[in-house]
Design an enzyme around this catalytic site. Structure first.
Site, PDB file in Angstrom:
ATOM      1  N   LYS A  80       0.907  -1.293   0.043  1.00 18.72           N
ATOM      2  CA  LYS A  80      -0.026   0.030  -0.096  1.00 18.72           C
ATOM      3  C   LYS A  80       1.011   1.364  -0.042  1.00 18.72           C
ATOM      4  O   LYS A  80       2.117   1.306   0.484  1.00 18.72           O
ATOM      5  CB  LYS A  80      -0.858  -0.175   1.208  1.00 18.72           C
ATOM      6  CG  LYS A  80      -1.999   0.809   1.211  1.00 18.72           C
ATOM      7  CD  LYS A  80      -3.169   0.082   0.661  1.00 18.72           C
ATOM      8  CE  LYS A  80      -4.482   1.064   0.526  1.00 18.72           C
ATOM      9  NZ  LYS A  80      -5.690   0.381   0.236  1.00 18.72           N
ATOM     10  N   GLY A 177     -20.733   6.829   5.368  1.00 23.83           N
ATOM     11  CA  GLY A 177     -19.973   7.183   4.290  1.00 23.83           C
ATOM     12  C   GLY A 177     -20.687   6.823   3.207  1.00 23.83           C
ATOM     13  O   GLY A 177     -20.664   5.439   2.657  1.00 23.83           O
ATOM     14  N   VAL A 178     -21.192   7.817   2.433  1.00 25.27           N
ATOM     15  CA  VAL A 178     -21.830   7.330   0.885  1.00 25.27           C
ATOM     16  C   VAL A 178     -20.931   7.930  -0.045  1.00 25.27           C
ATOM     17  O   VAL A 178     -21.353   8.799  -0.768  1.00 25.27           O
ATOM     18  CB  VAL A 178     -23.316   7.948   0.992  1.00 25.27           C
ATOM     19  CG1 VAL A 178     -24.157   6.939   1.886  1.00 25.27           C
ATOM     20  CG2 VAL A 178     -23.411   9.400   1.225  1.00 25.27           C
ATOM     21  N   GLY A 179     -19.567   7.500   0.063  1.00 22.55           N
ATOM     22  CA  GLY A 179     -18.752   8.101  -1.028  1.00 22.55           C
ATOM     23  C   GLY A 179     -18.512   7.163  -2.299  1.00 22.55           C
ATOM     24  O   GLY A 179     -19.632   6.458  -2.707  1.00 22.55           O
ATOM     25  N   VAL A 181     -17.911   4.067  -2.958  1.00 14.99           N
ATOM     26  CA  VAL A 181     -18.460   2.581  -2.697  1.00 14.99           C
ATOM     27  C   VAL A 181     -19.667   2.530  -1.751  1.00 14.99           C
ATOM     28  O   VAL A 181     -20.598   2.011  -2.215  1.00 14.99           O
ATOM     29  CB  VAL A 181     -17.307   1.622  -1.586  1.00 14.99           C
ATOM     30  CG1 VAL A 181     -17.911   0.401  -1.526  1.00 14.99           C
ATOM     31  CG2 VAL A 181     -16.216   1.628  -2.414  1.00 14.99           C
ATOM     32  N   TYR A 183     -22.214   4.780  -2.034  1.00 14.80           N
ATOM     33  CA  TYR A 183     -23.250   5.146  -3.094  1.00 14.80           C
ATOM     34  C   TYR A 183     -23.568   3.835  -3.589  1.00 14.80           C
ATOM     35  O   TYR A 183     -24.769   3.574  -3.697  1.00 14.80           O
ATOM     36  CB  TYR A 183     -22.588   6.254  -4.022  1.00 14.80           C
ATOM     37  CG  TYR A 183     -23.740   6.479  -5.023  1.00 14.80           C
ATOM     38  CD1 TYR A 183     -24.882   7.124  -4.794  1.00 14.80           C
ATOM     39  CD2 TYR A 183     -23.609   5.713  -6.309  1.00 14.80           C
ATOM     40  CE1 TYR A 183     -25.665   7.495  -6.032  1.00 14.80           C
ATOM     41  CE2 TYR A 183     -24.613   6.032  -7.291  1.00 14.80           C
ATOM     42  CZ  TYR A 183     -25.653   6.801  -7.327  1.00 14.80           C
ATOM     43  OH  TYR A 183     -26.417   6.932  -8.238  1.00 14.80           O
TER      44      TYR A 183
END
Ligand code: NAD
Length: 348
Positions: A80, A177-179, A181, A183
């Protein structure tokens, strides 16, 4: 700042600190294990409060990638990278070109891709300096929709195991968290007939899921205490901790965020409370599975492999129950066995 003695060092093969004066790049690349193949894992760009915080994040994420790739059945090791900078910065060309040049010096031992704070466009900039980038435009592209499919199926596997249900219809699911992924996950959950309760720190993202999927919106701090069936962490890590666990009413924790447990002991606490936890690196492997098909990209082959996450999680849940262990320790043991086996094949 300790590196070799760092609590999350965990026998990393290589850790590279990168600095480029002209672009201002400050980055860390961590290669945890390459037994199964070249390390593959995204590049996160974040306003870390300190170098220590960045190092901890990259080491934990990199180790997670080793386990994730192993359990997803991929011939890829774990690594990473993190860039220490404001993810909203508009000066990206020089930064990602410099990042690409550092990736190139590793000669293919590590492939980078997008992650929190970076986009496919950033990856394409770095790709101008090195072939060792994945998730490219026109190839496998944005991994998020595939991570969302895997997460959706992981939630279904948890509900199947705990409640014997084949559908999520009528169940209440809290998505934090609706970013990227989150969403797509909300889209799948809505199509299946689940009731959504969501939170985010970006109003525009919330407005979108509220209007498209009829989601109810709550304040960020109120998401944990919602009276729901499933809590799906899809923002940042460590949201399962001493402060949040007592607030949880959900009997299932299953979401796409990396490093959801602040510490291993929090997985034990969830088990004690009868809360089923879907190990993060198993449920969120959809994106990296899609990236693994980059060379001769085939969406059908990729989707079929992502769908295997359902069965993998069911096996982990069943074994954890039979052996009275945490799901996390069962997943770790399964991943370690695959990695050790690969080492034996390489050596013999
Ligand atoms: P993203 O940045 O697009 O979305 C994260 C969302 O969380 C953003 O909308 C952000 O505003 C919100 N957020 C941040 N802090 C918050 C808080 N305190 N409370 C509520 N919301 C908050 O990232 P993403 O690509 O959707 O990834 C989400 C998580 O899933 C990350 O942990 C990431 O590492 C992990 N993940 C992503 C992928 C992928 O394919 N994108 C793959 C595996 C794992």
């Amino acid at each position: 700042m300790a590196v070799f003695n760092h609590v999350s060092f965990d026998e990393h093969e290589q850790v590279v600190f990168c600095h480029d004066k002209e672009s201002g790049l400050r980055a860390i690349i961590a290669i945890h294990n390459t037994n199964l193949g070249p390390a593959v894992g995204g590049c996160r760009m974040w306003n870390y409060a300190s170098d220590d915080e960045a190092l901890t994040d990259v080491l934990r994420l990199s180790r997670g990638m080793t386990y994730k790739n192993a359990l997803a059945g991929l011939n890829m090791g774990g690594g990473k990278s993190v860039i220490i900078a404001d993810p909203k910065t508009t000066e990206r060309e020089a930064l990602f070109r410099a990042f690409g040049r550092f990736i190139h010096t590793l000669g293919g031992k590590y492939y980078s891709a997008e992650d929190v704070g970076t986009t496919t466009a950033d990856i394409m900039i770095a790709h101008q300096e090195t072939p060792y980038m994945a998730g490219l435009e026109g190839k496998s592209g944005d991994p998020s929709p595939f991570t969302a499919i895997g997460t959706f199926l992981g939630i279904k596997a948890a509900v199947k195991h705990q409640r014997g249900l084949d559908s999520l219809k009528g169940l209440k699911i809290a998505v934090q968290g609706v970013g990227h992924v989150g969403y797509y996950l909300c889209q799948h959950l809505h199509q299946e007939g689940a009731e959504l309760i969501v939170t985010d720190i970006h109003q525009a993202s919330l407005d979108k899921v509220a209007s498209e999927f009829g989601a109810s919106v709550v304040a960020p701090n109120d998401i944990y205490s919602q009276d729901v069936d499933v809590y799906a962490p899809c923002a940042l890590g460590a949201t399962i901790n001493d402060h949040t666990i007592p607030q949880l009413k959900a009997r299932i924790v299953a979401g796409c965020a990396n490093n959801q447990l602040a510490e291993v002991r929090h997985g034990e606490k969830l088990k004690e409370l009868g809360i089923l936890y879907a190990p993060d690196y198993v449920i969120n492997a959809g994106g990296i599975i899609n990236v693994s098909f980059e060379k001769d990209y085939d969406v059908h082959k990729s989707t079929t492999k992502v769908e295997q996450i359902y069965q993998t999680l069911l096996s982990i849940f069943e074994r954890a129950e039979a052996e009275n262990r945490t799901t996390g320790s069962v997943a770790d043991e399964m991943a370690k066995a695959i990695i050790a086996q690969a080492k034996m094949v390489t050596v013999s």
